[in-house]
Design a protein around this motif. Structure first.
Motif, PDB file in Angstrom:
ATOM      1  N   UNK A  48       0.828  -1.214   0.000  1.00 48.84           N
ATOM      2  CA  UNK A  48       0.000   0.000   0.000  1.00 48.84           C
ATOM      3  C   UNK A  48       0.859   1.259   0.000  1.00 48.84           C
ATOM      4  N   UNK A  49       1.902   1.308   0.837  1.00 44.79           N
ATOM      5  CA  UNK A  49       2.763   2.481   0.858  1.00 44.79           C
ATOM      6  C   UNK A  49       3.480   2.654  -0.479  1.00 44.79           C
ATOM      7  N   UNK A  50       3.838   1.547  -1.111  1.00 41.63           N
ATOM      8  CA  UNK A  50       4.461   1.624  -2.433  1.00 41.63           C
ATOM      9  C   UNK A  50       3.502   2.233  -3.450  1.00 41.63           C
ATOM     10  N   UNK A  51       2.229   1.844  -3.396  1.00 39.03           N
ATOM     11  CA  UNK A  51       1.244   2.412  -4.328  1.00 39.03           C
ATOM     12  C   UNK A  51       1.029   3.898  -4.059  1.00 39.03           C
ATOM     13  N   UNK A  52       1.061   4.299  -2.789  1.00 41.84           N
ATOM     14  CA  UNK A  52       0.934   5.721  -2.453  1.00 41.84           C
ATOM     15  C   UNK A  52       2.132   6.496  -2.984  1.00 41.84           C
ATOM     16  N   UNK A  53       3.329   5.935  -2.821  1.00 42.49           N
ATOM     17  CA  UNK A  53       4.533   6.586  -3.342  1.00 42.49           C
ATOM     18  C   UNK A  53       4.483   6.677  -4.869  1.00 42.49           C
ATOM     19  N   UNK A  54       3.976   5.644  -5.511  1.00 45.82           N
ATOM     20  CA  UNK A  54       3.887   5.658  -6.982  1.00 45.82           C
ATOM     21  C   UNK A  54       2.922   6.725  -7.471  1.00 45.82           C
ATOM     22  N   UNK A  55       1.860   6.973  -6.700  1.00 41.90           N
ATOM     23  CA  UNK A  55       0.903   8.014  -7.103  1.00 41.90           C
ATOM     24  C   UNK A  55       1.495   9.412  -6.955  1.00 41.90           C
ATOM     25  N   UNK A 121      -2.315   6.095  13.253  1.00 45.72           N
ATOM     26  CA  UNK A 121      -2.283   7.246  12.356  1.00 45.72           C
ATOM     27  C   UNK A 121      -2.182   6.877  10.890  1.00 45.72           C
ATOM     28  N   UNK A 122      -1.851   5.609  10.590  1.00 47.13           N
ATOM     29  CA  UNK A 122      -1.777   5.178   9.186  1.00 47.13           C
ATOM     30  C   UNK A 122      -3.142   5.187   8.513  1.00 47.13           C
ATOM     31  N   UNK A 123      -4.212   5.363   9.291  1.00 45.26           N
ATOM     32  CA  UNK A 123      -5.546   5.531   8.694  1.00 45.26           C
ATOM     33  C   UNK A 123      -5.570   6.739   7.757  1.00 45.26           C
ATOM     34  N   UNK A 124      -4.736   7.739   8.030  1.00 49.10           N
ATOM     35  CA  UNK A 124      -4.734   8.972   7.238  1.00 49.10           C
ATOM     36  C   UNK A 124      -3.774   8.904   6.054  1.00 49.10           C
ATOM     37  N   UNK A 125      -3.249   7.716   5.783  1.00 48.69           N
ATOM     38  CA  UNK A 125      -2.302   7.527   4.691  1.00 48.69           C
ATOM     39  C   UNK A 125      -3.076   7.305   3.392  1.00 48.69           C
ATOM     40  N   UNK A 126      -3.417   8.387   2.728  1.00 48.63           N
ATOM     41  CA  UNK A 126      -4.196   8.284   1.489  1.00 48.63           C
ATOM     42  C   UNK A 126      -3.621   9.237   0.443  1.00 48.63           C
ATOM     43  N   UNK A 127      -4.124   9.131  -0.765  1.00 49.07           N
ATOM     44  CA  UNK A 127      -3.688  10.018  -1.847  1.00 49.07           C
ATOM     45  C   UNK A 127      -2.212   9.853  -2.143  1.00 49.07           C
ATOM     46  N   UNK A 128      -1.473  10.972  -2.047  1.00 43.22           N
ATOM     47  CA  UNK A 128      -0.038  10.932  -2.328  1.00 43.22           C
ATOM     48  C   UNK A 128       0.784  11.229  -1.067  1.00 43.22           C
ATOM     49  N   UNK A 129       0.262  10.909   0.099  1.00 42.89           N
ATOM     50  CA  UNK A 129       0.937  11.233   1.365  1.00 42.89           C
ATOM     51  C   UNK A 129       2.008  10.193   1.718  1.00 42.89           C
ATOM     52  N   UNK A 130       2.898   9.974   0.819  1.00 40.76           N
ATOM     53  CA  UNK A 130       3.930   8.967   1.061  1.00 40.76           C
ATOM     54  C   UNK A 130       4.891   9.392   2.169  1.00 40.76           C
ATOM     55  N   UNK A 131       5.149  10.698   2.307  1.00 41.52           N
ATOM     56  CA  UNK A 131       6.040  11.161   3.375  1.00 41.52           C
ATOM     57  C   UNK A 131       5.438  10.888   4.752  1.00 41.52           C
ATOM     58  N   UNK A 132       4.128  11.101   4.872  1.00 42.31           N
ATOM     59  CA  UNK A 132       3.451  10.780   6.126  1.00 42.31           C
ATOM     60  C   UNK A 132       3.578   9.292   6.413  1.00 42.31           C
ATOM     61  N   UNK A 133       3.371   8.462   5.390  1.00 39.17           N
ATOM     62  CA  UNK A 133       3.486   7.018   5.579  1.00 39.17           C
ATOM     63  C   UNK A 133       4.886   6.611   5.997  1.00 39.17           C
ATOM     64  N   UNK A 134       5.896   7.187   5.343  1.00 43.03           N
ATOM     65  CA  UNK A 134       7.278   6.860   5.704  1.00 43.03           C
ATOM     66  C   UNK A 134       7.602   7.268   7.129  1.00 43.03           C
ATOM     67  N   UNK A 135       7.163   8.470   7.529  1.00 41.50           N
ATOM     68  CA  UNK A 135       7.440   8.950   8.885  1.00 41.50           C
ATOM     69  C   UNK A 135       6.754   8.068   9.928  1.00 41.50           C
ATOM     70  N   UNK A 136       5.483   7.708   9.681  1.00 40.50           N
ATOM     71  CA  UNK A 136       4.756   6.861  10.630  1.00 40.50           C
ATOM     72  C   UNK A 136       5.388   5.475  10.727  1.00 40.50           C
TER      73      UNK A 136
END
Length: 450
Positions: A48-55, A121-136
């Motif tokens: 999932x984080x990879x797909x967010x980063x790709x977007x 907090x990973x519930x808010x990992x949507x769209x292109x928020x890959x930095x948020x995902x990486x930090x969490x």
């Protein structure tokens, strides 16, 4: 005389009851946090984080965290690696502070709830928020490592030597049981997301957040039952790097403890590599689908419960060292069988997963209990920080060998069989450790059977 005997017997009974209560609370922490490892790290977050980063990637497929160009497909792996670096710095510091102050429980609470909050907090990992995902991910993974180090360091304090194998095995069994239970619920939600009126992304975000809520909710129980002990020593505060070096220097005074840690580092590297690369082998070499691979992960979780308890029983009869050595032979047999698995045959892959599950939990649980006998009194958290580094921070040789073997031969079968080297070498190193002498040198009572 008679009244003294009665009073002593009553005190012994009260102490035993208090110890059992604390042990039961200790088990529940594994029940609380293992869901993060299973549902978040193993199954859902990576894709999932990879797909967010790709977007969020540019036309060349790169994202630019802090201005550094990174391929979107590599972002998850880099975030995991950075979390390990953070943990390597933090664990010796926190471990030494726990031993120095005797206040282990507040540090465990802080690490557990920081990790649980980051996961929720990973519930808010949507769209292109890959930095948020990486930090969490970095925060959650590092916090989990610190918390597990503190959790493991309770083992020699809550269980006398003769109980330690069984207590450690039950802890692992609780963790695998929770991982399997929540993964089943998560898979139902994920696979039937349309029926619940959810998109696939929303279902994944709920699965990720639920692991954090589970972690935080059940962590309350061990934090109520575990007790702080008076500090056995005092020492000056050091920086993270200096504390790690000080811990390693102190461990040189116990060369047999280091010898065990080296053996564990080697064979655990093999175990961790099998766990992380089995799905790659299943998909790329055997041509199996995602549903088969997820089913195999679930089977491993379920059977690891039985395996941890079974090997714990064997340890009571034959000794923990012999049982771990036997489990390493079983790992060698499993890898040899995996080499010959026919492609496109999910049944045989499930048989392989069953074998992994039966030896996985026991290998890890008994290794933890063996190490607990080799820790000098008063340095439990500090030494377990080195153990946790071996468990989480040093498992890179196996993936390197796997990758190099595939690069040189073009065969995943050759890559998987190359991992036998870790179990053979680990067996030889562990067999050479005179555990009774090592336990005595550490200043601990030697159990009747080890």
């Amino acid at each position: 005389m008679g009244s003294d005997t009665v009073r002593t017997g009553a005190e012994d009974a009260d102490e035993s009851a208090a110890r059992r209560r604390e042990q039961r609370g200790w088990y529940v922490y594994d029940w609380a946090c293992s869901v993060y490892s299973t549902s978040v790290l193993t199954v859902f977050l990576g894709p999932y984080l990879t797909s967010v980063a790709e977007s969020a990637a540019d036309t060349d497929g790169f994202v630019h965290p802090l201005g550094v160009p990174v391929r979107a497909g590599s972002f998850f792996a880099y975030a995991v690696s950075l979390s390990v670096i953070v943990a390597i710095v933090a664990m010796p510091l926190v471990g030494a502070a726990a031993d120095r102050t005797g206040r282990k429980k507040p540090l465990l609470a802080a690490a557990a709830y920081v990790g649980a909050a980051a996961t929720a907090g990973m519930f808010f990992l949507s769209g292109d928020r890959y930095l948020l995902g990486g930090a969490l991910l970095i925060v959650a993974n590092a916090a989990q490592s610190v918390a597990m180090m503190l959790y493991n360091s309770y083992l020699p304090q809550i269980a006398p030597p003769e109980e330690r194998d069984a207590v450690s095995s039950r802890g692992w069994a609780f963790g695998y049981a929770a991982g399997a239970l929540v993964l089943v619920v998560n898979l139902v939600l994920y696979l039937a997301h349309d029926s619940f009126g959810l998109t696939e992304g929303e279902a994944v975000r709920i699965c990720l957040a639920s692991a954090g809520l589970w972690w935080g909710a059940f962590a309350v129980i061990p934090l109520r039952r575990l007790r702080d002990r008076p500090a056995a020593r005092s020492a000056p505060s050091l920086s993270g790097r200096r504390q790690l070096l000080a811990t390693l220097r102190d461990m040189r005074r116990h060369p047999l403890t280091l010898a065990f840690l080296l053996a564990y580092l080697v064979y655990n590297d093999g175990i961790q590599t099998v766990i992380t690369q089995a799905s790659v082998y299943g998909s790329k070499e055997l041509g199996l689908g995602q549903s088969t691979l997820i089913g195999a992960v679930l089977l491993v979780q379920v059977l690891a419960v039985a395996g941890a308890l079974l090997l714990g029983r064997l340890a009571r009869r034959y000794g923990a060292q012999r049982t771990v050595l036997g489990s390493l032979v079983a790992w060698i047999v499993i890898l040899a069988a995996g080499y010959f698995l026919p492609a496109g045959a999910p049944v045989w892959f499930f048989v392989l997963a069953a074998g992994i599950g039966l030896v996985l939990g026991g290998s890890q649980a008994l290794s933890r209990s063996l190490f607990s006998h080799l820790v000098p009194p008063g340095k439990e958290a500090e030494y377990f920080s080195a153990y946790e580094l071996s468990d989480r921070g040093m498992s890179w040789l196996g993936p390197l060998l796997f990758g190099l073997t595939y690069q040189l031969t073009g065969s995943y079968r050759d890559a998987i069989i190359s991992l036998v080297a870790f179990f053979v070498l680990g067996f030889l190193l562990l067999a050479r450790v005179p555990l009774r002498r090592a336990i005595g040198d550490a200043g601990n009572p030697v159990p009747e059977r080890i």
